[in-house]
Design an enzyme around this catalytic site. Structure first.
Site, PDB file in Angstrom:
ATOM      1  N   HIS A 384     -11.436   2.074  -7.505  1.00  0.00           N
ATOM      2  CA  HIS A 384     -10.492   3.120  -7.888  1.00  0.00           C
ATOM      3  C   HIS A 384      -9.670   2.804  -9.126  1.00  0.00           C
ATOM      4  O   HIS A 384      -8.656   3.455  -9.360  1.00  0.00           O
ATOM      5  CB  HIS A 384      -9.506   3.378  -6.749  1.00  0.00           C
ATOM      6  CG  HIS A 384     -10.078   4.190  -5.627  1.00  0.00           C
ATOM      7  ND1 HIS A 384     -10.009   5.559  -5.610  1.00  0.00           N
ATOM      8  CD2 HIS A 384     -10.732   3.821  -4.503  1.00  0.00           C
ATOM      9  CE1 HIS A 384     -10.583   6.004  -4.501  1.00  0.00           C
ATOM     10  NE2 HIS A 384     -11.036   4.968  -3.816  1.00  0.00           N
ATOM     11  N   LYS A 575       3.065  12.982 -10.308  1.00  0.00           N
ATOM     12  CA  LYS A 575       2.147  11.885  -9.979  1.00  0.00           C
ATOM     13  C   LYS A 575       3.011  10.643  -9.841  1.00  0.00           C
ATOM     14  O   LYS A 575       4.194  10.684 -10.160  1.00  0.00           O
ATOM     15  CB  LYS A 575       1.102  11.680 -11.078  1.00  0.00           C
ATOM     16  CG  LYS A 575       1.704  11.663 -12.482  1.00  0.00           C
ATOM     17  CD  LYS A 575       0.647  11.605 -13.578  1.00  0.00           C
ATOM     18  CE  LYS A 575      -0.058  12.912 -13.816  1.00  0.00           C
ATOM     19  NZ  LYS A 575      -1.454  12.913 -13.358  1.00  0.00           N
ATOM     20  N   ARG A 576       2.451   9.532  -9.374  1.00  0.00           N
ATOM     21  CA  ARG A 576       3.244   8.319  -9.303  1.00  0.00           C
ATOM     22  C   ARG A 576       3.770   7.938 -10.692  1.00  0.00           C
ATOM     23  O   ARG A 576       3.137   8.233 -11.708  1.00  0.00           O
ATOM     24  CB  ARG A 576       2.410   7.175  -8.710  1.00  0.00           C
ATOM     25  CG  ARG A 576       2.263   7.273  -7.209  1.00  0.00           C
ATOM     26  CD  ARG A 576       3.580   7.235  -6.470  1.00  0.00           C
ATOM     27  NE  ARG A 576       4.211   5.950  -6.534  1.00  0.00           N
ATOM     28  CZ  ARG A 576       4.202   5.035  -5.559  1.00  0.00           C
ATOM     29  NH1 ARG A 576       3.596   5.287  -4.414  1.00  0.00           N
ATOM     30  NH2 ARG A 576       4.801   3.860  -5.719  1.00  0.00           N
ATOM     31  N   LYS A 581       0.359   6.187 -16.899  1.00  0.00           N
ATOM     32  CA  LYS A 581       0.320   7.643 -16.790  1.00  0.00           C
ATOM     33  C   LYS A 581       1.200   8.316 -17.852  1.00  0.00           C
ATOM     34  O   LYS A 581       1.066   9.505 -18.122  1.00  0.00           O
ATOM     35  CB  LYS A 581       0.750   8.080 -15.388  1.00  0.00           C
ATOM     36  CG  LYS A 581      -0.281   7.728 -14.297  1.00  0.00           C
ATOM     37  CD  LYS A 581       0.234   8.089 -12.906  1.00  0.00           C
ATOM     38  CE  LYS A 581      -0.714   7.741 -11.776  1.00  0.00           C
ATOM     39  NZ  LYS A 581      -1.813   8.701 -11.589  1.00  0.00           N
ATOM     40  N   THR A 685      -6.668  13.346  -9.333  1.00  0.00           N
ATOM     41  CA  THR A 685      -7.039  14.491  -8.511  1.00  0.00           C
ATOM     42  C   THR A 685      -5.993  15.582  -8.650  1.00  0.00           C
ATOM     43  O   THR A 685      -6.300  16.756  -8.433  1.00  0.00           O
ATOM     44  CB  THR A 685      -7.179  14.100  -7.024  1.00  0.00           C
ATOM     45  OG1 THR A 685      -6.013  13.373  -6.629  1.00  0.00           O
ATOM     46  CG2 THR A 685      -8.420  13.264  -6.781  1.00  0.00           C
ATOM     47  N   LYS A 689      -6.296  19.861  -8.749  1.00  0.00           N
ATOM     48  CA  LYS A 689      -5.492  20.809  -7.979  1.00  0.00           C
ATOM     49  C   LYS A 689      -4.865  21.851  -8.897  1.00  0.00           C
ATOM     50  O   LYS A 689      -4.838  23.047  -8.571  1.00  0.00           O
ATOM     51  CB  LYS A 689      -4.374  20.073  -7.217  1.00  0.00           C
ATOM     52  CG  LYS A 689      -4.844  19.024  -6.234  1.00  0.00           C
ATOM     53  CD  LYS A 689      -3.659  18.158  -5.749  1.00  0.00           C
ATOM     54  CE  LYS A 689      -4.138  16.877  -5.074  1.00  0.00           C
ATOM     55  NZ  LYS A 689      -3.052  15.876  -4.928  1.00  0.00           N
TER      56      LYS A 689
END
Ligand code: PLP
Length: 840
Positions: A384, A575-576, A581, A685, A689
């Site tokens: 992952h 998101k985290r 990110k 993901t 969505k």
């Protein structure tokens, strides 16, 4: 039911049941009509909760409702469990340390098609489903994408009628509840079990013992062969808690089995008998600590002993459960691969590999080679990550102390593997070192990804780009010697929860246009494509989006006290919180817009109005992430309190982003922020969505963004930023973030503004570390991508100005993203990795 076969009916009174039907009656679902529901609900309230309707609290009502809904699924569940034991079908054993399930009630209502009946039935009792559903605490037994993926996958397998047992840990405290105090994150314990969870079924009679530590001994068996036995030092008991995993209206109910740690009786008895009551109780606490709390790190594991205990604990329970409980005790284990395929969700459960070898060799006395052959057929591994720091390596000293027999087994697996490598590549000792499961440097450690790769039939990445980089950069030697082992399965999300349930307005519009087949066959969304050209459909699509925004604005007012306008573009990054990110890049965009207006370079009236929404938890020990949260909140409060920006720019950062919040946030979004540095996000993901709910993406060429863009078309996606090979080049060259600062006036101004204390009451110290980190380190190249990002945002503004064209693009996003159903991901795993069949 009493001795006479009477069922006491709270509404109609006693009713006679013929004796021969009693056994059937016990597993028959209540009538799926309003009367049947009301009768069952009141029975649960009276006899289950022990309260009258008049005196019931909301929690009583919720628990009774949940238990009533369970009844409708129970008969199917029992049938599925019986079938598993009876028929020689192959099941999937999904091994995952995390399941980020989200609330269960609405999902169960949807699966059993009971929403209408329950709404009407509750209304007859003077109650509202909307009130009761808010009573549910979501089980937050995961950190982010990886845990949510596991939840989507088990939903899809149930909907595809594929037998699956999800195995994991019943953490008493899931992911912490995030609060903000003066803009800083403060973590509160997640007490999701405080009021009781009606969705779990404890089965202490199926408990499993799990041992730790001690030493090993060799001895000669009755038949003269040399064997090893493990003499452990201490142990705990794993108690399984079962959860229903209902398929969507197909009568299938699979099982999620989560393990809870308890002290063994023997353990505390011996201490009690020794007379030390306090020590005995302490020993109990020690044992039960194992399933106490979810580690809140996402993508950055800490090499903590308790975490290794958790991993071995749930995996040992799960293998024993399947091999000796689900299958008969005397099952011929040489045929194990015909009955089970275990999927390793990242490296967290990889200790299952030596555990299976131990069970086969030490307990079942199979020859090593035969045991290895079986083991290799039973496991597959999903990687992952691409971040080197996220690959788990357990210090040899720790692993050997906690699991001495497992260490010996790993050592032998490694020795045989390396002999094989040496035979194929004579003299290449560098290669041997690189590939070894046990590393020597910086300390002796067990590389769990190597162990997983050696033991697995298939190794997969989670998006095309990720799988390619996995082959080329993370495990290059392995992919060279075993090219056939490596494959890709692009992630997906369940359309039940993330479209049908989360977005009833859009679901209604879609179903009206193309029927409801899309809920289980998401490719059908393609039929919406022609409607993108239909002006009246576009207008209705916009109405849906506006209604969803309004729903969100109301929620954020009640939940977090935000006053937000409904009209502006809704730009969402949830998101985290992680440097890769790049929430800081999003922030630099907002600060630049603010600066343009504050400095008078641009009139407020010239700005395309936007509301920015963030949602993000930071790992409690991740200092830079927590500083970034503080800065987001500081910018938010400055922007929101500036009267000149009213109706133009707003920033909301609702605390405690979780699945429940996602379900209201995502359907409202116009713009989805997917801006990780290229080559760092495995898949994402959240991106899927959003696209399925009709948001356009602004994103880098990373993870599944690549596939989203290819499918929706480049005109319907805002691409920006360095490509992965450019990132690699810039890195190799020596990246100097300050050069970007020096050469871009707006970037300089934005960073200077933060540094000067514009968002910290004039205090330049508050955010100096964040600024300095960006200016001098910037591991994820936010400054290098800043200008490209701002240019792309200008394209977004221009596109949004033409609402009709925007709606067309948004509808095309929905129509073209059916591929991202987790049903399709599951079919890919089934066809290429698991080779299992659905049951009828
Ligand atoms: C989908 C989801 C995630 C994953 O989001 P990414 O943007 O892919 O990192 C994390 N948390 C929650 C609550 C989610 O629903």
């Amino acid at each position: 039911m009493d001795d006479q076969g009477y069922v006491i009916d709270p509404v109609k009174g006693p009713r006679s049941v013929p004796t021969h039907e009693r056994a059937l009656e016990a597993v028959r679902a209540p009538a799926a009509d309003v009367d049947g529901f009301v009768r069952e609900f009141l029975r649960e309230l009276n006899f289950g909760q022990g309260v009258s309707l008049a005196r019931a609290t909301v929690n009583d009502q919720y628990l009774a409702l949940a238990r009533t809904v369970r009844h409708y699924l129970m008969a199917r569940w029992l049938e599925a469990i019986a079938h598993q034991r009876r028929e020689p079908v192959k099941a999937v054993g999904y091994l995952s340390a995390e399941y980020l399930l989200g609330r269960q009630l609405d999902n169960a209502l949807l699966a059993a098609d009971l929403e209408g009946v329950v709404t009407d039935g509750l209304a007859q009792c003077g109650l509202s489903l909307d009130t009761l559903r808010e009573q549910e605490e979501e089980p937050g037994l995961g950190n982010g994408g990886l845990g949510r993926l596991a939840a989507c996958f088990i939903d899809s397998l149930a909907t595809l009628s594929v037998p699956c047992i999800g195995y994991g840990i019943r953490y008493e405290y899931g992911i912490f509840r995030q609060t903000f105090v003066d803009g800083r994150q403060v973590e509160q314990p997640d007490t999701w079990l405080a009021l009781g969870s009606p969705w779990e079924f404890p089965h202490p009679e199926s408990s499993q013992p799990v041992n730790f530590a001690g030493h090993t001994e060799t001895f000669v068996d009755d038949d003269g062969s040399e064997r090893t036995r493990w003499v452990p030092e201490w142990g705990v008991i794993g108690v399984p808690y079962n959860y229903m995993v209902p398929g969507y209206r197909n009568g299938r109910v699979n099982t999620l089995r989560l393990w809870s740690a308890q002290a063994t009786k023997a353990f505390d008895l011996s201490i009690f008998n020794g007379g030390d009551y306090v020590d005995a109780v302490r020993a109990q606490t020690f044992a039960e600590n194992i399933s106490k709390v979810l580690y809140p790190e996402d993508s950055t594991p800490q090499g903590k002993e308790l975490r290794l205990q958790q991993q071995y604990f749930f995996v040992a329970c799960s293998l024993a459960d399947f091999m000796f409980e689900v299958l008969d005790k005397d099952f011929d284990l040489t045929r194990l691969p015909e009955r089970i395929v275990f999927q390793l969700n990242d490296t967290h459960p990889v200790i299952a590999v030596p555990e299976m070898m131990r069970l086969l060799v030490d307990v079942k006395k199979l020859p090593w080679d035969q045991a290895w052959e079986i083991t290799r057929q039973c496991f597959n591994y999903t990687c992952h990550t691409l971040l080197p720091e996220a690959l788990e390596v357990w210090p040899v000293d720790l692993l050997r102390r906690l699991l001495p027999r497992h260490y010996e087994i790993i050592d032998r697996i490694n020795a045989e593997f390396l002999a094989d490598v040496r035979a194929r590549f004579p003299g290449d000792e560098m290669m041997v070192r690189r590939m070894s499961i046990i590393s020597d440097y910086p300390e002796r450690g067990v590389r769990m990804a190597h162990l997983a790769t050696v033991a697995s039939g298939r190794v997969n990445g989670v998006a095309e780009l990720h799988s390619q980089l996995l082959r080329d950069k993370v495990l290059p030697d392995f992919s060279r010697i075993w090219p056939e082992k490596f494959t890709n399965v692009t992630n997906g999300v369940t359309p039940r929860r993330f479209l049908r349930h989360a977005n009833p307005s859009l679901s209604g519009l879609i179903t009206e246009a193309i029927g409801d087949g899309w809920v289980t066959d998401l490719d059908k969304l393609q039929e919406l494509e022609p409607l993108a050209g239909d002006a009246s459909f576009r207008a209705r699509f916009r109405e849906v989006k506006r209604a969803n925004k309004s729903r969100l604005v109301n929620l954020l007012r009640e939940r977090d006290g935000y006053e937000l306008p409904v009209e502006p573009m809704l730009d969402v990054m949830v998101k985290r919180l992680h440097e890769y990110k790049r929430q800081s890049l999003k922030l630099l965009h907002i600060v630049t817009l603010y600066d343009r207006i504050a400095s008078g370079r641009v009139a407020a009236s010239q700005i395309q109005p936007r509301t920015f929404v963030f949602g993000a938890k930071a790992a409690p020990g991740y200092w830079m992430a927590k500083e970034t949260i503080h800065l987001i909140n500081a910018v938010a409060s400055t922007v929101n309190s500036d009267p000149a920006l009213e109706g133009v720019l707003h920033v909301a950062f609702p605390a405690n982003y979780n699945v429940t919040l996602a379900e209201t946030l995502i359907p409202a979004a116009d713009l989805s922020e997917q801006i990780s540095l290229a080559g760092k996000e495995a898949s994402g993901t959240g991106n899927m969505k959003f696209a399925l709910n009709g948001a356009l993406t602004i994103g880098t060429d990373d993870g599944a963004n690549v596939e989203i863009r290819r499918l929706v078309g480049e005109d319907n996606f805002f691409l920006f930023g360095l490509l992965e090979p450019e990132v690699a080049d810039l890195s190799a060259q020596g990246y100097v973030p300050s050069s970007f600062y020096e050469s871009d006036d707006e970037l300089k101004r934005a960073l200077d503004l933060i540094a000067a204390g514009a968002f910290s009451g004039g205090n330049p110290d508050t955010f100096a570390p964040v600024v300095s980190n960006l200016l001098h380190e910037d591991r994820f190249m936010a400054l290098a991508d800043y200008r490209a990002y701002l240019d792309a945002q200008a394209r977004v503004d221009a596109a949004y100005a033409d609402q009709d064209a925007w709606s067309r693009s948004a509808i095309l996003n929905v129509a073209r993203c059916g591929f991202f159903s987790s049903d399709r991901s599951m079919r890919d795993y089934i066809d290429r990795i698991w080779h299992t069949d659905p049951v009828s």
